[in-house]
Design a protein around this motif. Sequence first.
Motif, PDB file in Angstrom:
ATOM      1  N   VAL A 160      -3.051   6.158  17.466  1.00 12.44           N
ATOM      2  CA  VAL A 160      -4.345   6.734  17.129  1.00 12.44           C
ATOM      3  C   VAL A 160      -4.470   6.771  15.607  1.00 12.44           C
ATOM      4  CG1 VAL A 160      -5.798   8.786  17.225  1.00 12.44           C
ATOM      5  CG2 VAL A 160      -4.406   8.155  19.203  1.00 12.44           C
ATOM      6  N   ASN A 161      -5.560   6.261  15.086  1.00  8.72           N
ATOM      7  CA  ASN A 161      -5.807   6.322  13.642  1.00  8.72           C
ATOM      8  C   ASN A 161      -7.308   6.335  13.403  1.00  8.72           C
ATOM      9  OD1 ASN A 161      -5.462   6.403  10.895  1.00  8.72           O
ATOM     10  ND2 ASN A 161      -4.856   4.262  10.686  1.00  8.72           N
ATOM     11  N   VAL A 162      -7.880   7.539  13.394  1.00  7.68           N
ATOM     12  CA  VAL A 162      -9.322   7.696  13.214  1.00  7.68           C
ATOM     13  C   VAL A 162      -9.681   7.313  11.782  1.00  7.68           C
ATOM     14  CG1 VAL A 162     -11.235   9.343  13.240  1.00  7.68           C
ATOM     15  CG2 VAL A 162      -9.398   9.518  14.947  1.00  7.68           C
ATOM     16  N   PRO A 163     -10.658   6.424  11.571  1.00 10.95           N
ATOM     17  CA  PRO A 163     -11.005   6.001  10.211  1.00 10.95           C
ATOM     18  C   PRO A 163     -11.575   7.161   9.403  1.00 10.95           C
ATOM     19  CG  PRO A 163     -12.599   5.151  11.793  1.00 10.95           C
ATOM     20  CD  PRO A 163     -11.480   5.750  12.597  1.00 10.95           C
ATOM     21  N   PRO A 164     -11.519   7.055   8.069  1.00 10.01           N
ATOM     22  CA  PRO A 164     -11.959   8.161   7.206  1.00 10.01           C
ATOM     23  C   PRO A 164     -13.378   8.642   7.489  1.00 10.01           C
ATOM     24  CG  PRO A 164     -10.803   6.517   5.911  1.00 10.01           C
ATOM     25  CD  PRO A 164     -10.951   5.938   7.287  1.00 10.01           C
ATOM     26  N   ASN A 165     -14.304   7.708   7.748  1.00  5.29           N
ATOM     27  CA  ASN A 165     -15.695   8.119   7.946  1.00  5.29           C
ATOM     28  C   ASN A 165     -15.921   8.819   9.283  1.00  5.29           C
ATOM     29  OD1 ASN A 165     -15.216   5.552   9.203  1.00  5.29           O
ATOM     30  ND2 ASN A 165     -17.417   5.275   9.437  1.00  5.29           N
ATOM     31  N   LYS A 166     -14.910   8.791  10.158  1.00  8.94           N
ATOM     32  CA  LYS A 166     -15.017   9.480  11.438  1.00  8.94           C
ATOM     33  C   LYS A 166     -14.278  10.817  11.435  1.00  8.94           C
ATOM     34  CE  LYS A 166     -17.278   6.094  13.451  1.00  8.94           C
ATOM     35  NZ  LYS A 166     -18.689   6.238  13.856  1.00  8.94           N
ATOM     36  N   ALA A 170      -6.825  12.278   4.705  1.00  9.54           N
ATOM     37  CA  ALA A 170      -8.152  11.680   4.590  1.00  9.54           C
ATOM     38  C   ALA A 170      -8.292  10.397   5.403  1.00  9.54           C
ATOM     39  CB  ALA A 170      -8.462  11.392   3.125  1.00  9.54           C
ATOM     40  N   GLY A 171      -7.164   9.815   5.780  1.00 11.01           N
ATOM     41  CA  GLY A 171      -7.210   8.533   6.467  1.00 11.01           C
ATOM     42  C   GLY A 171      -7.206   7.354   5.522  1.00 11.01           C
ATOM     43  N   LEU A 172      -6.949   7.586   4.242  1.00  9.14           N
ATOM     44  CA  LEU A 172      -6.908   6.521   3.249  1.00  9.14           C
ATOM     45  C   LEU A 172      -5.548   5.839   3.188  1.00  9.14           C
ATOM     46  CD1 LEU A 172      -8.851   8.347   0.379  1.00  9.14           C
ATOM     47  CD2 LEU A 172      -9.754   6.716   2.058  1.00  9.14           C
ATOM     48  N   GLU A 173      -4.538   6.454   3.781  1.00  2.87           N
ATOM     49  CA  GLU A 173      -3.207   5.863   3.919  1.00  2.87           C
ATOM     50  C   GLU A 173      -2.802   5.951   5.380  1.00  2.87           C
ATOM     51  OE1 GLU A 173      -1.557   4.374   1.625  1.00  2.87           O
ATOM     52  OE2 GLU A 173      -2.427   5.070  -0.265  1.00  2.87           O
ATOM     53  N   THR A 174      -2.035   4.972   5.835  1.00  2.00           N
ATOM     54  CA  THR A 174      -1.554   4.961   7.216  1.00  2.00           C
ATOM     55  C   THR A 174      -0.060   5.258   7.225  1.00  2.00           C
ATOM     56  OG1 THR A 174      -3.214   3.313   7.852  1.00  2.00           O
ATOM     57  CG2 THR A 174      -1.346   3.629   9.351  1.00  2.00           C
ATOM     58  N   PRO A 175       0.341   6.429   7.723  1.00  2.00           N
ATOM     59  CA  PRO A 175       1.770   6.764   7.766  1.00  2.00           C
ATOM     60  C   PRO A 175       2.531   5.877   8.761  1.00  2.00           C
ATOM     61  CG  PRO A 175       0.374   8.714   8.009  1.00  2.00           C
ATOM     62  CD  PRO A 175      -0.495   7.519   8.199  1.00  2.00           C
ATOM     63  N   GLU A 176       3.840   5.859   8.600  1.00  2.00           N
ATOM     64  CA  GLU A 176       4.689   5.116   9.545  1.00  2.00           C
ATOM     65  C   GLU A 176       5.016   5.950  10.780  1.00  2.00           C
ATOM     66  OE1 GLU A 176       4.281   2.722   6.410  1.00  2.00           O
ATOM     67  OE2 GLU A 176       5.125   4.723   6.158  1.00  2.00           O
ATOM     68  N   LYS A 177       5.097   7.269  10.599  1.00  2.00           N
ATOM     69  CA  LYS A 177       5.465   8.151  11.712  1.00  2.00           C
ATOM     70  C   LYS A 177       4.671   9.442  11.622  1.00  2.00           C
ATOM     71  CE  LYS A 177       9.923   8.485  10.994  1.00  2.00           C
ATOM     72  NZ  LYS A 177      11.349   8.879  11.216  1.00  2.00           N
ATOM     73  N   GLY A 178       4.661  10.188  12.741  1.00  2.00           N
ATOM     74  CA  GLY A 178       4.099  11.517  12.748  1.00  2.00           C
ATOM     75  C   GLY A 178       2.696  11.587  13.322  1.00  2.00           C
ATOM     76  N   SER A 179       2.095  12.777  13.190  1.00  2.00           N
ATOM     77  CA  SER A 179       0.761  12.998  13.739  1.00  2.00           C
ATOM     78  C   SER A 179      -0.004  14.004  12.894  1.00  2.00           C
ATOM     79  CB  SER A 179       0.846  13.498  15.186  1.00  2.00           C
ATOM     80  OG  SER A 179       1.489  14.764  15.234  1.00  2.00           O
ATOM     81  N   ILE A 180      -1.344  13.922  12.976  1.00  2.00           N
ATOM     82  CA  ILE A 180      -2.253  14.857  12.322  1.00  2.00           C
ATOM     83  C   ILE A 180      -3.325  15.227  13.333  1.00  2.00           C
ATOM     84  CG2 ILE A 180      -3.902  15.207  10.439  1.00  2.00           C
ATOM     85  CD1 ILE A 180      -2.463  12.948   8.918  1.00  2.00           C
ATOM     86  N   THR A 181      -3.534  16.516  13.543  1.00  2.00           N
ATOM     87  CA  THR A 181      -4.600  16.953  14.449  1.00  2.00           C
ATOM     88  C   THR A 181      -5.525  17.931  13.741  1.00  2.00           C
ATOM     89  OG1 THR A 181      -3.347  18.832  15.334  1.00  2.00           O
ATOM     90  CG2 THR A 181      -3.082  16.716  16.458  1.00  2.00           C
ATOM     91  N   PHE A 182      -6.812  17.872  14.085  1.00  2.39           N
ATOM     92  CA  PHE A 182      -7.822  18.827  13.641  1.00  2.39           C
ATOM     93  C   PHE A 182      -8.264  19.611  14.875  1.00  2.39           C
ATOM     94  CE2 PHE A 182      -9.769  16.674   9.611  1.00  2.39           C
ATOM     95  CZ  PHE A 182      -8.500  16.391   9.145  1.00  2.39           C
ATOM     96  N   ASP A 183      -7.936  20.899  14.918  1.00  2.00           N
ATOM     97  CA  ASP A 183      -8.248  21.727  16.091  1.00  2.00           C
ATOM     98  C   ASP A 183      -7.764  21.076  17.383  1.00  2.00           C
ATOM     99  OD1 ASP A 183      -9.275  24.046  15.029  1.00  2.00           O
ATOM    100  OD2 ASP A 183     -11.366  23.389  15.103  1.00  2.00           O
ATOM    101  N   GLY A 184      -6.558  20.498  17.326  1.00  2.00           N
ATOM    102  CA  GLY A 184      -5.963  19.885  18.502  1.00  2.00           C
ATOM    103  C   GLY A 184      -6.402  18.471  18.772  1.00  2.00           C
ATOM    104  N   GLU A 185      -7.438  17.988  18.081  1.00  2.00           N
ATOM    105  CA  GLU A 185      -7.913  16.623  18.283  1.00  2.00           C
ATOM    106  C   GLU A 185      -7.154  15.676  17.355  1.00  2.00           C
ATOM    107  OE1 GLU A 185     -12.002  13.942  17.882  1.00  2.00           O
ATOM    108  OE2 GLU A 185     -12.088  16.135  17.696  1.00  2.00           O
ATOM    109  N   PRO A 186      -6.490  14.651  17.913  1.00  2.00           N
ATOM    110  CA  PRO A 186      -5.677  13.773  17.062  1.00  2.00           C
ATOM    111  C   PRO A 186      -6.526  12.921  16.124  1.00  2.00           C
ATOM    112  CG  PRO A 186      -5.739  12.940  19.318  1.00  2.00           C
ATOM    113  CD  PRO A 186      -6.399  14.284  19.337  1.00  2.00           C
ATOM    114  N   MET A 187      -6.200  13.003  14.840  1.00  2.00           N
ATOM    115  CA  MET A 187      -6.781  12.120  13.841  1.00  2.00           C
ATOM    116  C   MET A 187      -5.849  10.940  13.575  1.00  2.00           C
ATOM    117  SD  MET A 187      -9.743  13.382  12.878  1.00  2.00           S
ATOM    118  CE  MET A 187     -10.034  14.011  14.536  1.00  2.00           C
TER     119      MET A 187
END
Length: 369
Positions: free
Chosen positions: A75-81, A51-68
Amino acid sequence: MTARIEISGLTKQYGTNVVVDELDLEIEAGEFLVLLGPSGCGKTTTLRCLAGLETPEKGSITFDGEPMFDASGRVNVPPNKRSIGMVFQSYALWPNMTVRKNIAYPLKARKMKDALSGGRVEQAADMVDCGHLLDRYPSQLSGGQQQRIAVARGMAARPDLVLFDEPLSNLDALLRDQVRTEIHRLHTELGFGAVFVTHDHSEAFALGDRLAIMKHGKIEQLATPQDVFDNPASEYVADFIGMSNRLELHRTGLEWTTAAGTELPLRCDMGDLPAVSARLWPDDITLHRADEDVSSREVVLDATLLSAEFGGRYYDVQVGAGPEQYRLRASSAVHGDWLRRAQPGEPVVISFRSESLKVYPLEQAASLV
């Protein structure tokens, strides 16, 4: 309204406590994935990272290849985005807003003017059979109605992913079943992608396309509900999903004995292990009066009745056989007459088929700590 989610090497820690440990997970578009496990296993933290409510120390999250989120790429897209909807355990409705305004909130936050004017709020309320409640305030609603509104709000913007954080935990048993059925119906009809966090294996079995059972921030097993039920990958999984009967077995020549020294005529494959832990579902065990005949095809144990709790069509029964205790369900139609009068300490017999045992190396003893 769906996206393929990819989580790679995700790590989240608080001080020295690693809560999510290099987690890798792929969620298919339109899939309903359930994160299942006990408190502290990392499931809610994983959800909050999505959800973007926590900021991890490592790793990645993508939605359909787009990095969140991408720690290495900063890269750290805010929750509302992020294109997500969120349904919280505590409903989290604005008390000073009507139902209509609560559902409209994510649309306004994302400046979706066409959706607001095009009846999206009314459509979302109708999806959960709450169209008649639009002008009420949360304090005027029951718990079940509030959670339905929370579901409608989470889906109103038609996000790529809907996140459910134990949304049924605060409801009573009847409402829990009703809202669970409603969520299942909505997913079947709309096909949205979802991640659902719970510690209740019955919820997980009912809702999930796949289950990710978590332990200490890692995934212990990732499979369909049927696969998890039929073949728990470890004793930890077996214990957590309700396979509560445990036998410690030791090889003595060609036979197997329990920890109490009871010899068992087992027909299942134990491999070459000298000692194993075997698990049984309560439904796999049959209760008998001490003087009843039992099929020779079954493993039979003399036992003592410890308790029998009435549950309507069944009794939840606990018996002792040596140092081991067993839980089982006995039909009220078959055993109700004598169980109503039975006293703790009465002799009974239990039986099960050896093929029902799920066997694990003894050193894999389950721990939910």
